[in-house]
Write a protein that holds these residues in place. Structure first.
Motif, short mmCIF file in Angstrom:
data_model
loop_
_atom_site.label_atom_id
_atom_site.label_comp_id
_atom_site.label_asym_id
_atom_site.label_seq_id
_atom_site.Cartn_x
_atom_site.Cartn_y
_atom_site.Cartn_z
N ALA A 164 0.85 -1.19 0.00
CA ALA A 164 0.00 0.00 0.00
C ALA A 164 0.88 1.24 0.00
O ALA A 164 1.72 1.42 0.88
N VAL A 165 0.69 2.09 -0.99
CA VAL A 165 1.36 3.39 -1.02
C VAL A 165 0.35 4.41 -0.52
O VAL A 165 -0.63 4.73 -1.20
N LEU A 166 0.57 4.90 0.69
CA LEU A 166 -0.37 5.79 1.34
C LEU A 166 -0.14 7.24 0.90
O LEU A 166 1.00 7.67 0.69
N SER A 167 -1.20 7.98 0.81
CA SER A 167 -1.11 9.38 0.41
C SER A 167 -2.03 10.20 1.30
O SER A 167 -3.16 9.80 1.58
N ASP A 168 -1.52 11.38 1.76
CA ASP A 168 -2.35 12.28 2.58
C ASP A 168 -2.50 13.65 1.92
O ASP A 168 -2.71 14.65 2.59
N LEU A 177 10.57 -14.89 -4.38
CA LEU A 177 9.15 -15.00 -4.02
C LEU A 177 8.40 -15.74 -5.12
O LEU A 177 7.44 -15.22 -5.72
N PRO A 178 8.82 -16.99 -5.41
CA PRO A 178 8.23 -17.69 -6.56
C PRO A 178 6.73 -17.96 -6.43
O PRO A 178 6.05 -18.11 -7.43
N GLY A 179 6.22 -18.01 -5.22
CA GLY A 179 4.81 -18.30 -5.06
C GLY A 179 3.96 -17.08 -4.83
O GLY A 179 2.80 -17.21 -4.43
N ALA A 180 4.49 -15.88 -5.07
CA ALA A 180 3.73 -14.68 -4.74
C ALA A 180 3.87 -13.63 -5.84
O ALA A 180 4.88 -13.56 -6.54
N THR A 181 2.84 -12.85 -5.94
CA THR A 181 2.84 -11.69 -6.83
C THR A 181 2.73 -10.44 -5.98
O THR A 181 1.88 -10.37 -5.08
N LEU A 182 3.59 -9.47 -6.25
CA LEU A 182 3.51 -8.20 -5.55
C LEU A 182 2.52 -7.30 -6.27
O LEU A 182 2.58 -7.12 -7.50
N ASN A 183 1.64 -6.71 -5.51
CA ASN A 183 0.61 -5.83 -6.06
C ASN A 183 0.67 -4.48 -5.34
O ASN A 183 0.32 -4.39 -4.16
N VAL A 184 1.12 -3.45 -6.04
CA VAL A 184 1.27 -2.13 -5.46
C VAL A 184 -0.01 -1.34 -5.68
O VAL A 184 -0.46 -1.19 -6.83
N GLN A 185 -0.61 -0.85 -4.60
CA GLN A 185 -1.88 -0.14 -4.67
C GLN A 185 -1.77 1.25 -4.04
O GLN A 185 -0.94 1.48 -3.16
N ARG A 186 -2.62 2.14 -4.50
CA ARG A 186 -2.71 3.47 -3.91
C ARG A 186 -3.82 3.48 -2.87
O ARG A 186 -4.92 2.98 -3.10
N VAL A 187 -3.54 4.07 -1.70
CA VAL A 187 -4.53 4.23 -0.64
C VAL A 187 -4.49 5.67 -0.18
O VAL A 187 -3.44 6.16 0.25
N THR A 188 -5.62 6.33 -0.28
CA THR A 188 -5.69 7.74 0.10
C THR A 188 -6.20 7.86 1.53
O THR A 188 -7.27 7.32 1.86
N PHE A 222 -2.73 -6.01 3.41
CA PHE A 222 -1.43 -5.49 2.99
C PHE A 222 -0.31 -6.11 3.81
O PHE A 222 -0.41 -6.27 5.03
N SER A 223 0.76 -6.45 3.11
CA SER A 223 1.94 -7.02 3.75
C SER A 223 3.04 -5.99 3.93
O SER A 223 4.02 -6.25 4.66
N PHE A 224 2.90 -4.86 3.29
CA PHE A 224 3.95 -3.85 3.32
C PHE A 224 3.31 -2.49 3.09
O PHE A 224 2.46 -2.35 2.20
N GLY A 236 -3.52 7.63 -15.49
CA GLY A 236 -4.63 7.64 -14.54
C GLY A 236 -4.25 7.17 -13.16
O GLY A 236 -4.98 7.40 -12.19
N MET A 237 -3.10 6.49 -13.02
CA MET A 237 -2.65 6.02 -11.72
C MET A 237 -2.00 7.12 -10.89
O MET A 237 -1.77 6.94 -9.70
N TYR A 238 -1.69 8.25 -11.52
CA TYR A 238 -0.93 9.31 -10.85
C TYR A 238 -1.80 10.56 -10.72
O TYR A 238 -2.52 10.94 -11.64
N THR A 239 -1.70 11.17 -9.57
CA THR A 239 -2.58 12.31 -9.28
C THR A 239 -1.99 13.65 -9.68
O THR A 239 -2.73 14.62 -9.85
N ASP A 240 -0.67 13.73 -9.83
CA ASP A 240 -0.03 15.03 -10.04
C ASP A 240 0.55 15.22 -11.44
O ASP A 240 1.23 16.22 -11.69
N ILE A 241 0.31 14.30 -12.35
CA ILE A 241 0.76 14.50 -13.73
C ILE A 241 -0.19 15.49 -14.40
O ILE A 241 -1.41 15.31 -14.38
N ASN A 242 0.37 16.51 -14.98
CA ASN A 242 -0.43 17.54 -15.67
C ASN A 242 -0.10 17.47 -17.15
O ASN A 242 0.92 18.00 -17.60
#
Length: 778
Positions: free
Chosen positions: A42-46, A73-84, A107-109, A333-339
């Protein structure tokens, strides 16, 4: 030890054998299709601009590479998500959101380039989930009893405070002002700053809290913060350190400029900065925006240790550009500050610049990108090691069954084996980076962005001794205005310095009169010595008259020691001129009358040869000097053990500062004893003078001695008052001068000059008279 590249390929191959067996030697039951479990990051944003986007990009890039690597980590997939997260002002809502994140076990990280207060609120309720930040600097986050799995790629506020101390001490500043944002955890840092600064000899004489902008109070920001800045202006300080929200610094400088706290005589320093609004606008808060107000502002920060020339980093940079192009093409669309409408490449929100450290200047990736990338790789290696040692699976890790095995030591141990792209691979046991240096950037006044800075100094840190030192690039260093590097601004200029200048006509007149009077006393002593055998002076004890003349010369010189601004030498002299002269005068009168008492009152049988020698007429001056030295022992002790020092004392009634010779507390009892001895000796002398009041007229000067002792006693009283009560410089020297004139005038007239006048008059009459008249005069 195995050296791991940033891509992880070589290290993963080296770990295949270890991954194939469990801690107990049996085969590990681990899937190899990357689909057995999902480890969510989880990538947290405030609401903080840019940094969450940069962190998300770096972590997503690392996760995609790890997901394509079957040996890690052969048995796992990392999934990076945005959390506001809720805004920082809604602290209770942040806690609630953090509880949901922890309880859901989704979330594991966790990662978050958040304000320290938001990070605190999140990690305090999620202590069992690893958390990384490249922004949160609060020293409390280093407490592993409360935040056991938190680590960061940035300096803590404690480290930046140490760097600030080395900055201030280098230039000799010992009085500073502290500006703190009244938001989040920042107000709690004031105690740390006060403690660390005071231990280093730096006094924080004024500190203020700056509230966040509140549109409900007023449309403009400056009216909301005018009062604390006017307080800073009234403090007369010139050096300020700002412990503020990084997005507030430009507004702080705008307010400082409106209050008159910006210019060549002022120094501002901060430990974090970010430009949060479009710099192409011409006004903010109805105030014209001019980057010149930022000139000379010092930013103490961590250095991006990205080494572009390194072969591994070069290969990574090529992959970074490919990933950037793909993100801009398919993932905006995944990024909030790209203009996408921004066309100025020097702006941080320009699509191609969002992930760069210095937009428009070079193509170096931001530390927030590279550190996030390194953090994911380090954590992935740590997770893989935990699964292997536990002879378990990625699914067990994702379900929280291996939480007890997750430790900060494993994560930072894995990080230390990485060839880190960020340049940060070594950590302290508390999760803070093991930094050997920080840098001091200075704004040039040409831009509000980091791109408008120069590296003016390097701060070398010592993690063992907690000391630091500053290495300044004098060619790059800037003051806020036009002044040479050696022309250091002073930290605390005084509104009114109350001292007696040598240049004043008043001072010169006092010096002239004192010199004339002192020289007249010297001339008197010489004359008495030459005429010591005359019939007029012999009965009056010439040696005593010489001692009196010397004492009056010392007393008359005392006002000169009060002149000047810095008086390290005259401070010591002040304690000797008037007190020693006064003591010598009193003891001489005492010894002279003791001699008369010895001759006319003491029975022959009680006399001794020693007493006869001491009271012989020719030895009166020597005996008086010896007794004076003994009586002045308290002053000698003060000079030796606790000497007075010249310093400024604030006079509250007049709102001025006065240069005084400040004696340390341990000297006060001895000075009191010295003055008490003067009074005791004066009283004894007065008693002896009275006992000799009926001696023959030619030997009797009791009236003259009593008048002199009365004036001397007054002098002692004023001297005590002067040592205990600070007054203005003019008042002090005026009192000293008038008192010395009265003392020397009265004592000189009654004890010296009247008798000398009669001697000279008689000598002249004798020389002019006829021979037969001379015999009669004799």
């Amino acid at each position: 030890m195995i050296l791991l590249t940033a891509s992880g390929v070589m290290a993963a191959l080296a770990l295949v054998a270890a991954a194939a067996t469990g801690a107990g030697g049996g085969p590990a039951i681990r899937a190899d299709n990357k689909s057995d479990a999902v480890l969510a990051v989880a990538v947290l944003s405030d609401g903080y601009p840019y940094r969450p986007d940069q962190q998300f990009f770096g972590m997503r890039m690392a996760a995609l590479e790890i997901n394509n690597l079957s040996t890690l980590l052969p048995g796992a997939t990392l999934n990076v998500q945005r959390v506001t997260l809720p805004p920082m002002s809604q602290l209770a809502a942040i806690y609630d959101k953090a509880v949901d994140i922890c309880d859901s076990r989704n979330f594991s990280f966790l990662a978050g380039n958040l304000r320290s207060s938001t990070t605190y609120a999140t990690t305090i309720v999620c202590p069992n989930i690893p958390f990384v930040s490249t922004l949160s600097s609060a020293p409390v986050l280093s407490d592993k009893t409360r935040f056991p799995l938190f680590f960061r790629y940035t300096h803590s506020f404690a480290q930046s405070a140490r760097a600030s101390i080395s900055h201030f001490k280098y230039f000799g500043w010992s009085k500073v002002g502290l500006v703190v944002s009244n938001t989040g955890i920042l107000p709690d840092l004031r105690a740390m700053y006060f403690s660390m600064f005071s231990e280093s000899g730096i006094n924080i004489l004024a500190n203020v809290l700056i509230p966040a902008y509140n549109p409900a109070i007023s449309r403009l920001y400056y009216p909301q913060i005018r009062q604390p800045f006017e307080f800073l202006k009234a403090s007369r300080l010139r050096i300020f350190v700002a412990c503020i929200d990084a997005a507030q610094m430009i507004d702080i400088m705008l307010a400082a400029n409106q209050t008159g706290l910006v210019g060549r005589d002022y120094v501002w320093a901060t430990n974090q900065f970010i430009s949060v609004y479009d710099m192409t606008i011409s006004q903010r808060w109805d105030v014209a925006l001019d980057p010149k107000i930022m000139r000379g502002v010092s930013l103490i920060t961590s250095e991006n240790q990205f080494i572009a020339q390194d072969p591994v980093v070069c290969a990574w940079t090529d992959r970074f550009r490919e990933r950037l192009a793909e993100a801009l093409a398919r993932e905006t669309g995944m990024y909030t500050d790209i203009n996408m409408s921004q066309t100025d490449a020097s702006q941080q929100d320009y699509p191609g610049s969002l992930f760069l450290d210095d937009p428009g200047t070079d193509n170096q990736p931001s530390l927030f990108v590279t550190s996030a990338y390194d953090a994911v790789w380090a954590t992935a290696y740590a997770f893989d090691e935990i699964i292997t040692e536990s002879n378990s699976t990625a699914r067990a890790l994702a379900n929280g069954l291996l939480d007890s095995q997750v430790s900060l030591g494993k994560i930072i141990g894995a990080a230390s084996r990485l060839q880190a792209i960020s340049g940060v691979s070594m950590f302290q046991s508390n999760g803070d980076p093991l930094r050997e240096k920080m840098i001091l950037l200075q704004f040039t006044g040409t831009s509000f962005s980091i791109g408008g800075t120069v590296k003016a100094a390097i701060i070398l840190l010592n993690a063992t001794t907690l000391n630091s030192s500053l290495v300044v690039d004098k060619g790059q260093f800037l003051w806020a205005g036009v002044r040479d590097f050696s022309d250091t601004p002073i930290d605390y200029p005084l509104a009114d310095e109350d001292f007696v200048s040598w240049d004043w006509a008043f001072t010169r007149a006092i010096v002239g009169i004192c010199v004339i009077m002192s020289m007249s006393c010297t001339a008197t002593a010489v004359f008495v010595w030459l005429a010591r055998n005359s019939s007029q002076l012999r009965p009056m004890c010439p040696s005593a008259m010489i001692a009196i003349a010397i004492s009056l010369g010392l007393i008359q010189s005392s006002p000169i020691a009060l002149i000047g601004k810095h008086k390290p030498v005259s401070c010591a002299i002040q304690l000797w001129l008037a007190p020693f002269g006064t003591m010598l005068l009193i003891i001489t009168i005492l010894v002279k009358n003791l001699q008369l008492f010895f001759i006319f009152r003491l029975a022959m049988r009680t006399r001794s040869k020693t007493l006869e020698w001491m009271l012989a007429a020719k030895n009166v001056a020597l005996f008086s000097a010896i007794l004076t030295a003994v009586a002045c022992t308290p002053f000698m002790f003060v000079t030796w053990k606790a000497p007075s020092k010249s310093q400024l004392v604030y006079i509250d009634d007049s709102d001025t500062y006065k240069w005084v010779c400040k004696s340390p507390p341990e000297s006060h009892p001895w000075i009191d004893i010295g003055f008490a001895l003067m009074l005791i000796v004066a009283i004894c002398a007065g008693v002896l003078v009275a006992m000799n009041g009926n001696l023959p007229k030619q030997l009797n000067d009791s009236l003259n001695a009593h008048i002199t002792l009365l004036v001397v006693t007054l002098n002692i009283g004023v001297g005590i008052a002067r040592f205990t009560t600070p007054s203005s410089g003019i008042s002090q020297i005026t009192q000293e001068f008038c008192l010395s004139i009265v003392t020397v005038g009265v004592a000189g007239y009654f004890m010296l000059w009247r008798r000398i006048y009669k001697t000279v008059r008689d000598q002249i009459q004798m020389r002019l008279a006829m021979p037969e008249q001379r015999i009669a005069l004799k």
